[in-house]
Design a protein around this motif. Structure first.
Motif, short mmCIF file in Angstrom:
data_model
loop_
_atom_site.label_atom_id
_atom_site.label_comp_id
_atom_site.label_asym_id
_atom_site.label_seq_id
_atom_site.Cartn_x
_atom_site.Cartn_y
_atom_site.Cartn_z
N ARG A 154 3.54 -1.63 -8.41
CA ARG A 154 2.75 -1.19 -9.63
C ARG A 154 3.05 0.40 -9.97
O ARG A 154 3.33 1.32 -9.12
CB ARG A 154 1.24 -1.08 -9.49
N VAL A 155 3.38 0.76 -11.26
CA VAL A 155 3.80 1.99 -11.61
C VAL A 155 2.60 2.93 -11.94
O VAL A 155 1.54 2.44 -12.47
CB VAL A 155 4.75 2.02 -13.10
N PHE A 156 2.73 3.89 -11.46
CA PHE A 156 1.57 5.31 -11.40
C PHE A 156 1.87 5.93 -12.46
O PHE A 156 3.05 6.38 -12.99
CB PHE A 156 1.56 5.85 -10.01
N ASP A 157 0.65 6.13 -13.12
CA ASP A 157 0.82 7.24 -14.35
C ASP A 157 0.57 8.73 -13.77
O ASP A 157 -0.31 8.79 -12.81
CB ASP A 157 -0.50 6.94 -15.22
N LEU A 206 18.00 7.73 -15.73
CA LEU A 206 17.17 7.35 -14.89
C LEU A 206 15.85 7.53 -15.00
O LEU A 206 15.62 8.57 -15.62
CB LEU A 206 17.79 7.85 -13.42
N LEU A 207 15.13 6.71 -15.08
CA LEU A 207 13.40 7.12 -15.01
C LEU A 207 13.22 7.29 -13.57
O LEU A 207 13.06 6.49 -12.91
CB LEU A 207 12.63 5.72 -15.81
N ARG A 208 12.33 8.64 -13.43
CA ARG A 208 11.77 8.74 -12.16
C ARG A 208 10.34 8.15 -12.21
O ARG A 208 9.61 8.82 -13.00
CB ARG A 208 11.87 10.22 -11.89
N LEU A 209 9.93 7.48 -11.45
CA LEU A 209 8.70 7.05 -11.29
C LEU A 209 7.83 7.03 -9.87
O LEU A 209 8.75 7.05 -8.99
CB LEU A 209 8.50 5.36 -11.41
N THR A 210 6.69 6.88 -9.84
CA THR A 210 5.93 6.72 -8.37
C THR A 210 5.27 5.29 -8.60
O THR A 210 4.68 4.88 -9.64
CB THR A 210 4.82 7.83 -8.37
N VAL A 211 5.76 4.56 -7.58
CA VAL A 211 5.03 3.03 -7.61
C VAL A 211 4.30 2.68 -6.09
O VAL A 211 4.69 3.37 -5.27
CB VAL A 211 6.52 2.06 -7.52
N GLU A 212 3.70 1.91 -6.41
CA GLU A 212 2.69 1.50 -5.26
C GLU A 212 3.19 0.05 -4.90
O GLU A 212 3.15 -1.01 -5.79
CB GLU A 212 1.26 1.57 -5.34
N VAL A 213 3.48 -0.34 -3.64
CA VAL A 213 3.76 -1.53 -3.42
C VAL A 213 2.53 -2.54 -3.07
O VAL A 213 1.57 -2.11 -2.36
CB VAL A 213 4.54 -1.70 -1.95
N MET A 214 2.48 -3.51 -4.06
CA MET A 214 1.26 -4.40 -4.08
C MET A 214 0.99 -5.70 -3.02
O MET A 214 0.28 -5.92 -2.47
CB MET A 214 0.86 -5.04 -5.64
N GLY A 228 0.63 -1.12 -0.16
CA GLY A 228 -0.17 -0.18 0.02
C GLY A 228 0.77 1.22 -0.01
O GLY A 228 0.28 2.25 -0.29
N SER A 229 2.12 1.31 0.39
CA SER A 229 2.99 2.33 0.35
C SER A 229 3.34 2.93 -1.16
O SER A 229 3.36 2.13 -2.00
CB SER A 229 4.42 1.82 0.69
N LEU A 230 3.14 4.17 -1.22
CA LEU A 230 3.40 5.02 -2.48
C LEU A 230 4.86 5.42 -2.37
O LEU A 230 5.21 6.04 -1.39
CB LEU A 230 2.44 6.29 -2.70
N LEU A 231 5.62 5.12 -3.27
CA LEU A 231 7.13 5.45 -2.96
C LEU A 231 7.85 6.16 -4.43
O LEU A 231 7.27 5.63 -5.29
CB LEU A 231 7.93 4.11 -2.92
N ALA A 232 8.56 7.12 -4.21
CA ALA A 232 9.21 7.62 -5.24
C ALA A 232 10.52 6.52 -5.64
O ALA A 232 10.97 5.87 -4.85
CB ALA A 232 9.81 9.10 -5.00
N ALA A 233 10.65 6.40 -7.10
CA ALA A 233 11.55 5.45 -7.41
C ALA A 233 12.47 5.82 -8.55
O ALA A 233 11.72 6.90 -9.37
CB ALA A 233 10.95 4.09 -7.86
N GLU A 234 13.64 5.56 -8.68
CA GLU A 234 14.53 5.98 -10.01
C GLU A 234 14.99 4.62 -10.23
O GLU A 234 15.52 3.68 -9.59
CB GLU A 234 15.80 6.70 -9.43
N ILE A 235 14.55 4.27 -11.55
CA ILE A 235 14.76 2.95 -12.38
C ILE A 235 16.07 3.01 -13.47
O ILE A 235 15.80 4.05 -13.90
CB ILE A 235 13.70 2.48 -13.08
N ASN A 236 16.90 2.32 -13.27
CA ASN A 236 18.38 2.39 -14.17
C ASN A 236 18.04 1.12 -15.02
O ASN A 236 18.65 0.01 -14.42
CB ASN A 236 19.57 2.62 -13.30
#
Length: 137
Positions: free
Chosen positions: A113-116, A91-99, A76-84
């Motif tokens: 899950r990646v958020f739009d 780096l791709l900066r994304l917001t993800v939700e832990v499922m 349920g956590s929403l996290l800021a992520a950087e994916i390489n």
């Protein structure tokens, strides 16, 4: 060109945890997660990133990814992520939700899950995943 992606499904995905409707690719990539929302702490002249965790990306799909961490992520956590992704130059900066999060030996497998979002690289993520699925030309 490196073969960074391969089709398939990891045998070690926990039972009941695989609920994605999209195809997935195994990937060699890393992610940096901001696991707590806090101002950077300064130590001398350098900021410390006490709340940033680096982890391995196990697989990707258009809607999310599996991450391997040394501690569980809270569902349920929403996290800021950087994916390489190794095929990308930035780096791709994304917001993800832990499922979900499942223990796997001494580590944890986490589905996110990646958020739009307008403030992230969501469209670049979709393009990178599409490019990975299309394979080398």
């Amino acid at each position: 060109m490196d073969e960074d992606y391969s089709f398939g499904r990891e045998a070690s995905v926990p039972d009941g945890a695989d609920k994605r409707e999209d195809y997935r690719l195994s990937a060699r990539a890393t992610a940096r997660l901001n696991v707590e929302s806090a101002e950077p702490i300064e130590f001398g002249d350098e900021p410390l990133e006490a709340f940033v965790r680096t982890c391995e990306v196990r697989d990707i799909s258009a809607s999310g990814m599996s991450l391997v961490t040394i501690e569980p992520l809270r569902a349920g956590s929403l996290l800021a992520a950087e994916i390489n992704l190794s095929a990308q130059k930035k780096l791709l900066r994304l917001t993800v939700e832990v499922m979900w999060s499942k223990e796997e030996g001494s580590r944890y497998l986490n589905g996110v899950r990646v958020f739009d979002s307008d403030e992230t690289d969501y469209l670049s993520w979709l393009e990178a995943v599409a490019e990975a699925f299309s394979g080398p030309e």
